[in-house]
Design an enzyme around this catalytic site. Structure first.
Site, PDB file in Angstrom:
ATOM      1  N   SER A   1     -47.107 -56.422  28.685  1.00  0.00           N
ATOM      2  CA  SER A   1     -48.398 -56.757  28.088  1.00  0.00           C
ATOM      3  C   SER A   1     -48.368 -56.487  26.582  1.00  0.00           C
ATOM      4  CB  SER A   1     -49.506 -55.983  28.809  1.00  0.00           C
ATOM      5  OG  SER A   1     -50.783 -56.485  28.485  1.00  0.00           O
TER       6      SER A   1
ATOM      7  N   HIS B   1     -51.165 -58.184  37.141  1.00  0.00           N
ATOM      8  CA  HIS B   1     -50.773 -57.543  35.888  1.00  0.00           C
ATOM      9  C   HIS B   1     -50.353 -56.088  36.073  1.00  0.00           C
ATOM     10  CE1 HIS B   1     -50.722 -57.957  31.511  1.00  0.00           C
ATOM     11  NE2 HIS B   1     -51.341 -56.789  31.371  1.00  0.00           N
TER      12      HIS B   1
ATOM     13  N   ASP C   1     -52.273 -63.084  37.574  1.00  0.00           N
ATOM     14  CA  ASP C   1     -52.637 -62.158  36.509  1.00  0.00           C
ATOM     15  C   ASP C   1     -53.986 -62.572  35.935  1.00  0.00           C
ATOM     16  OD1 ASP C   1     -52.830 -60.792  34.008  1.00  0.00           O
ATOM     17  OD2 ASP C   1     -50.644 -60.598  33.940  1.00  0.00           O
TER      18      ASP C   1
END
Length: 296
Positions: free
Chosen positions: A162, A271, A238
């Site tokens: 991320s 995620h 995600d």
């Protein structure tokens, strides 16, 4: 060569081991040290594989995402078993400076300030005094690591998740030759073009979007920076995929620049660190191959 020899009375700035645990025949450490770069105490995790007892081993850095510390990857990813097999040192730094005098998001939001350093050197007050994560990771921390564990700093790879995926990409692009291998899990591909990035870059670097390009992977590639190859995993479930991550922009930039990109869209994955744990072995083997080739 011993895996590490933390001093009971470390010199100012020298790392102090605050955690030492046997793990898959190697040792998992967490170190604390005083950083001259950030002006704060900083922590980082270091896994030393069994092979580190007899010599220096190649290093893979992991840069974590928003709200994380050095603990998230260390505890949740399950990377030590494979790193022990492959003989890789794993280094996981914190994601921002911390301390009573370190400014945070004035609204207490999770996506800026503490835990959200974005792996750059801020230029705007009040952030510029402490938020110098690029200089910390590229210049200061490698010297600290090399003095604490048997790390071969001539063979380094970098990966992240991320915000940390953004960091892995941009640091590798901004410092050619430093990292022999680069990969990412669900990276923020173009912070110039997403709410997380616009907020962070605007506050840390100021309103001039031209200055942001030096910290945006897609813009760096458009402006001529290159990687030898890149592995990216992205979960299709995600929740941040469309609004924040935008891997299609990275795919297009790499295709235009001729950068070999392996972009794997993993069906049904989100995620979380469950996603990272599912594919971290693939990434470590990717890095191990590249780092082995770098030694020849």
């Amino acid at each position: 060569m011993a895996a590490a020899n933390p001093s009971a009375n470390p010199k100012p700035g020298a790392p102090e081991a605050v955690l030492t645990s046997r793990c898959f025949g190697g040792t998992q450490y967490v170190f604390r040290h005083r950083s001259e770069t950030t002006g704060t105490d900083m922590r980082f995790a270091a896994f030393v594989p069994p092979q580190g007892e007899t010599g220096k081993r190649p290093v893979v850095w992991f840069l974590a995402g928003l709200t994380c510390t050095e603990e998230n990857f260390t505890v949740k990813a399950g990377a030590q078993r494979v790193a022990a097999e492959l003989g890789l040192v794993l280094i996981a730094p914190d994601t921002s400076p911390r301390g009573e005098d370190v400014p945070d998001d004035p609204d207490g939001a999770y996506d800026f300030g503490l835990g959200a350093g974005f792996y750059l050197d801020a230029t705007q007050p009040p952030w510029a005094r402490h938020y110098r994560m690029e200089s910390y990771i590229i210049r200061e921390l490698p010297e600290v690591v090399a003095g604490a564990v048997p790390a071969d700093m001539t063979r380094q790879g970098i990966m992240g998740h991320s915000m940390g995926g953004h960091g892995a990409l941009t640091l590798a692009l901004r410092h050619p030759g430093r990292f022999a291998s680069v990969s990412a899990f669900a990276p923020i591909a173009s912070p110039m073009n997403c709410p997380w990035g616009e907020k962070a870059l605007g506050a840390y670097l100021g309103a001039d979007r031209a200055a942001w390009r030096a910290h945006d992977a897609c813009a760096l590639i458009e402006d001529g920076a290159r990687l030898r190859a890149l592995l990216v995993d992205q979960g299709t479930a995600d929740g941040f995929l469309q609004n924040q991550l935008k891997p299609d922009l990275l795919e297009a930039a790499c295709a235009k620049a001729g950068i070999p990109l392996t972009l794997r869209r993993q069906e049904g994955y989100d995620h979380s660190y469950f996603f990272i744990a599912s594919f971290v072995e693939d990434h470590l083997r990717w890095h191990a191959r590249a780092l082995s080739a770098a030694a020849s």
